[in-house]
Write a protein that holds these residues in place. Sequence first.
Motif, PDB file in Angstrom:
ATOM      1  N   ILE A  32       0.838  -1.206   0.000  1.00  0.00           N
ATOM      2  CA  ILE A  32       0.000   0.000   0.000  1.00  0.00           C
ATOM      3  C   ILE A  32       0.873   1.256   0.000  1.00  0.00           C
ATOM      4  CG2 ILE A  32      -1.724   1.298   1.288  1.00  0.00           C
ATOM      5  CD1 ILE A  32      -2.792  -1.312   2.362  1.00  0.00           C
ATOM      6  N   GLY A  33       1.796   1.327   0.961  1.00  0.00           N
ATOM      7  CA  GLY A  33       2.626   2.514   1.070  1.00  0.00           C
ATOM      8  C   GLY A  33       3.588   2.685  -0.091  1.00  0.00           C
ATOM      9  N   GLY A  34       4.175   1.583  -0.569  1.00  0.00           N
ATOM     10  CA  GLY A  34       5.096   1.684  -1.694  1.00  0.00           C
ATOM     11  C   GLY A  34       4.408   2.136  -2.968  1.00  0.00           C
ATOM     12  N   SER A  35       3.209   1.616  -3.219  1.00  0.00           N
ATOM     13  CA  SER A  35       2.455   2.053  -4.401  1.00  0.00           C
ATOM     14  C   SER A  35       2.115   3.535  -4.304  1.00  0.00           C
ATOM     15  CB  SER A  35       1.180   1.222  -4.541  1.00  0.00           C
ATOM     16  OG  SER A  35       1.473  -0.151  -4.637  1.00  0.00           O
ATOM     17  N   ALA A  36       1.687   3.979  -3.108  1.00  0.00           N
ATOM     18  CA  ALA A  36       1.363   5.397  -2.932  1.00  0.00           C
ATOM     19  C   ALA A  36       2.612   6.262  -3.080  1.00  0.00           C
ATOM     20  CB  ALA A  36       0.726   5.617  -1.561  1.00  0.00           C
ATOM     21  N   PHE A  37       3.739   5.799  -2.561  1.00  0.00           N
ATOM     22  CA  PHE A  37       4.977   6.567  -2.644  1.00  0.00           C
ATOM     23  C   PHE A  37       5.433   6.736  -4.092  1.00  0.00           C
ATOM     24  CE2 PHE A  37       9.633   6.720  -2.720  1.00  0.00           C
ATOM     25  CZ  PHE A  37       9.866   7.820  -1.921  1.00  0.00           C
ATOM     26  N   VAL A  38       5.419   5.647  -4.863  1.00  0.00           N
ATOM     27  CA  VAL A  38       5.829   5.726  -6.269  1.00  0.00           C
ATOM     28  C   VAL A  38       4.862   6.600  -7.058  1.00  0.00           C
ATOM     29  CG1 VAL A  38       6.189   4.381  -8.368  1.00  0.00           C
ATOM     30  CG2 VAL A  38       7.020   3.515  -6.176  1.00  0.00           C
ATOM     31  N   ALA A  39       3.565   6.453  -6.792  1.00  0.00           N
ATOM     32  CA  ALA A  39       2.574   7.274  -7.499  1.00  0.00           C
ATOM     33  C   ALA A  39       2.776   8.755  -7.189  1.00  0.00           C
ATOM     34  CB  ALA A  39       1.164   6.830  -7.112  1.00  0.00           C
ATOM     35  N   PHE A  40       3.078   9.076  -5.937  1.00  0.00           N
ATOM     36  CA  PHE A  40       3.315  10.475  -5.582  1.00  0.00           C
ATOM     37  C   PHE A  40       4.552  11.026  -6.283  1.00  0.00           C
ATOM     38  CE2 PHE A  40       5.901  13.212  -2.805  1.00  0.00           C
ATOM     39  CZ  PHE A  40       5.110  14.352  -2.817  1.00  0.00           C
ATOM     40  N   CYS A  41       5.632  10.254  -6.291  1.00  0.00           N
ATOM     41  CA  CYS A  41       6.865  10.727  -6.929  1.00  0.00           C
ATOM     42  C   CYS A  41       6.659  11.002  -8.416  1.00  0.00           C
ATOM     43  CB  CYS A  41       7.979   9.698  -6.739  1.00  0.00           C
ATOM     44  SG  CYS A  41       8.550   9.534  -5.023  1.00  0.00           S
ATOM     45  N   LEU A  42       5.754  10.272  -9.057  1.00  0.00           N
ATOM     46  CA  LEU A  42       5.486  10.491 -10.473  1.00  0.00           C
ATOM     47  C   LEU A  42       4.465  11.597 -10.701  1.00  0.00           C
ATOM     48  CD1 LEU A  42       5.347   6.765 -11.689  1.00  0.00           C
ATOM     49  CD2 LEU A  42       7.252   8.368 -11.897  1.00  0.00           C
ATOM     50  N   LEU A  43       3.418  11.641  -9.869  1.00  0.00           N
ATOM     51  CA  LEU A  43       2.345  12.607 -10.092  1.00  0.00           C
ATOM     52  C   LEU A  43       2.757  14.030  -9.736  1.00  0.00           C
ATOM     53  CD1 LEU A  43      -0.785  10.643  -8.802  1.00  0.00           C
ATOM     54  CD2 LEU A  43      -0.161  11.158 -11.166  1.00  0.00           C
ATOM     55  N   ARG A  44       3.726  14.183  -8.867  1.00  0.00           N
ATOM     56  CA  ARG A  44       4.112  15.548  -8.503  1.00  0.00           C
ATOM     57  C   ARG A  44       4.772  16.271  -9.671  1.00  0.00           C
ATOM     58  NH1 ARG A  44       9.179  16.999  -6.988  1.00  0.00           N
ATOM     59  NH2 ARG A  44      10.820  15.430  -7.113  1.00  0.00           N
ATOM     60  N   PHE A  45       5.307  15.543 -10.655  1.00  0.00           N
ATOM     61  CA  PHE A  45       5.790  16.184 -11.878  1.00  0.00           C
ATOM     62  C   PHE A  45       4.631  16.585 -12.778  1.00  0.00           C
ATOM     63  CE2 PHE A  45       9.425  13.346 -10.778  1.00  0.00           C
ATOM     64  CZ  PHE A  45      10.371  14.335 -10.565  1.00  0.00           C
ATOM     65  N   ARG A  46       3.575  15.779 -12.757  1.00  0.00           N
ATOM     66  CA  ARG A  46       2.423  16.057 -13.614  1.00  0.00           C
ATOM     67  C   ARG A  46       1.594  17.209 -13.074  1.00  0.00           C
ATOM     68  NH1 ARG A  46      -1.007  17.390 -16.414  1.00  0.00           N
ATOM     69  NH2 ARG A  46      -2.400  16.193 -17.770  1.00  0.00           N
ATOM     70  N   TRP A  47       1.400  17.280 -11.765  1.00  0.00           N
ATOM     71  CA  TRP A  47       0.587  18.333 -11.142  1.00  0.00           C
ATOM     72  C   TRP A  47       1.387  18.998 -10.018  1.00  0.00           C
ATOM     73  CZ3 TRP A  47      -3.208  13.817 -10.756  1.00  0.00           C
ATOM     74  CH2 TRP A  47      -3.904  13.670 -11.959  1.00  0.00           C
ATOM     75  N   PRO A  48       2.385  19.795 -10.327  1.00  0.00           N
ATOM     76  CA  PRO A  48       3.183  20.417  -9.255  1.00  0.00           C
ATOM     77  C   PRO A  48       2.384  21.395  -8.407  1.00  0.00           C
ATOM     78  CG  PRO A  48       3.746  21.337 -11.408  1.00  0.00           C
ATOM     79  CD  PRO A  48       2.846  20.179 -11.669  1.00  0.00           C
ATOM     80  N   ASP A  49       1.409  22.091  -9.007  1.00  0.00           N
ATOM     81  CA  ASP A  49       0.608  23.042  -8.235  1.00  0.00           C
ATOM     82  C   ASP A  49      -0.391  22.353  -7.314  1.00  0.00           C
ATOM     83  OD1 ASP A  49       1.911  25.112  -9.399  1.00  0.00           O
ATOM     84  OD2 ASP A  49       0.406  25.469 -10.946  1.00  0.00           O
ATOM     85  N   VAL A  50      -0.650  21.073  -7.550  1.00  0.00           N
ATOM     86  CA  VAL A  50      -1.568  20.319  -6.699  1.00  0.00           C
ATOM     87  C   VAL A  50      -0.827  19.701  -5.518  1.00  0.00           C
ATOM     88  CG1 VAL A  50      -3.119  18.322  -6.613  1.00  0.00           C
ATOM     89  CG2 VAL A  50      -3.175  19.866  -8.580  1.00  0.00           C
TER      90      VAL A  50
END
Length: 656
Positions: A32-50
Amino acid sequence: MSPSPHPPADPAREYLAHASDLLTQTVFASLIGGSAFVAFCLLRFRWPDVYAPRTRLLFAAPTRLGKTLLGWISMTLNTRDYDILYSSGLDSLLVLRLFKMLAALCTTAAVVGLLVVVPLKAVLDDSLPPQTSLYQRLSTAALGSEHPLVVHFACAYVFTALVYFYFARFAYQALALRWHYLARLRHTRPARSIMVTGIPAELATEAALKRHFELHTESCRLGAVEAVEIVPRIAKLGAVVRRREHFLRAIEETTSLVLGNPCTAVGYDREHLVSLLTTHHSPGPATGISDAHAEALQLLRLWSLPKFKTARGERRLAYVLDSLLPTLRNFHHADGVVREARRHWFSSYDGRAERSSSVGFVTFADAASAHLAAQSFTFAQPFQLRTELAPEPRDVYWDNAALPLSNRMMRGAVALATYALMLAYWLTMAFLLSTLVSIESLKGYFPHLPELAERNKWLRGLFQYTTPTFVLSLMNAAVPYILTWIAQASGIQSRSLIQKSVMQRYFGFLIANVLLIFTVSRTMLTDYEKWIENPALIPKLFATNLPKAAPFFMDYIILYGLGYYPLQLLQIGSIVPAMFRRMVCHTPRQFADALRPNSIDWAYILPQPMLVFVIAATYSSLAPLIFVLAAIYYVIAYLVTKYLVYYVYARQFETA
């Protein structure tokens, strides 16, 4: 849930099975945590203002994050305490220092437990069979002990000394930081003001209240009084303001529907259109609408979207603009009522009961006088003219600010009764859950489940520990929202005190629901007649079952440390609804509301770390391995919370 109350025949084999269950929980939480961590590291490039909205601040904005995948970790950890204090406030800095202190405390206690208690327990414990290997003895001593030795009692005193040392040092640091922070703000108006409640009728005017405090200047050594403000009764005014806001939002949505967002028409003049729509004008005798509104409707037709230029579109546009006229009239009527109410309510007070409430604010010339006045009794009658340091304006919960004392006391009693009923209901549900999710209880629905669990250690760990902790966490997730509603309805006058009330009650709820109920639930269910006949056996019940429940609480800490905190980085609970709201947004105000970052709410953040510390303190000597898990939990909590308060959460208020 708690294990069976009957002691196993081979304790070493049982505790080695617990080690396998811990591995199962670690894998589940890591997924659970690893999937969320990897998703966050990728999505923060896509939506930096979010995922880093505070970088858009004009003042005290944090440093923008790097472009590397894991670069945000080093930048977050290297952020100075001064930057946190200046950007996020003293409350955030103290919470982060608390997590750092708890991580250091648990690490020190883990070293003492693993290097001293575990070897001595493995060597001196004679309750294990002679053929037990050294590895089995060490594992049993680390995971829990149902036969305490003298070393366990000695370790309890060592842990108490460590707690005193670390908490005393943290308290001195917090006091120094607080006085340093207050020294910087000593000249601001909130720092020089007090909040007065229970103002009697004879002091219900600003002049009378000012004279009262000036008379006590010599006796209480107070400074000069600069200003006095008495809160008016604003319930009706608040309702009218909300009505005007409703009509204003309807006007904005209609104009955005006609013009588009943004409007690309040639010659579009936003300021001129706003002035025509919001300025009060008398309606014309012939048309029934003012010249300004008629000009605004003409401009809306001129600047409308291309889809309204067709014959069908013109008919739809005419219908939309016709529906806009009643909204404009209602808005201007509500706006006129608000203007008149402000002129009436916020004029000079004459002491009439219907004009002023029993709550006011007094501002002194210096902060020292405010602190002295907040600790002084300046009125002879009890429950009247009570003083306290004033919260800052953002902290005041204005819906309850003007409530009289009797009303707040009645609301508080009702809120307390509601909390007691909710606690009883939730504890009953947790009690039933702890008995239904066991392998023995599921045997009636799945007859072959116990046999499969015995043959498959992963399946046994999943049903015995992972499923109960996961379901219990889902049950507890809704509790803070209910407690927040109860606290707001109880008449509390500041947002910080609302959060404090929710935090205290939620922490007490977690202690009762997690630490107590899941420890003795099955034993009380099987032997409840014995406990009813002799309640004196209940403390012995807790003492007997606490060591047996250590694996459950280890799994609980693993789930929240490795699974829950990394999941917080994704902010699913706030971003997913915001994305859905953004799909139906039309006006700039609606887009701003949908993308507005969450504010810090310590009532949702602190109770779980407090519970983890209580669990670690409970099992400090019985299960030393729990300190290793607690240290990992606080390290992850420190990193995630530091990132959220510095880059994501907006500071709603500051309590200092």
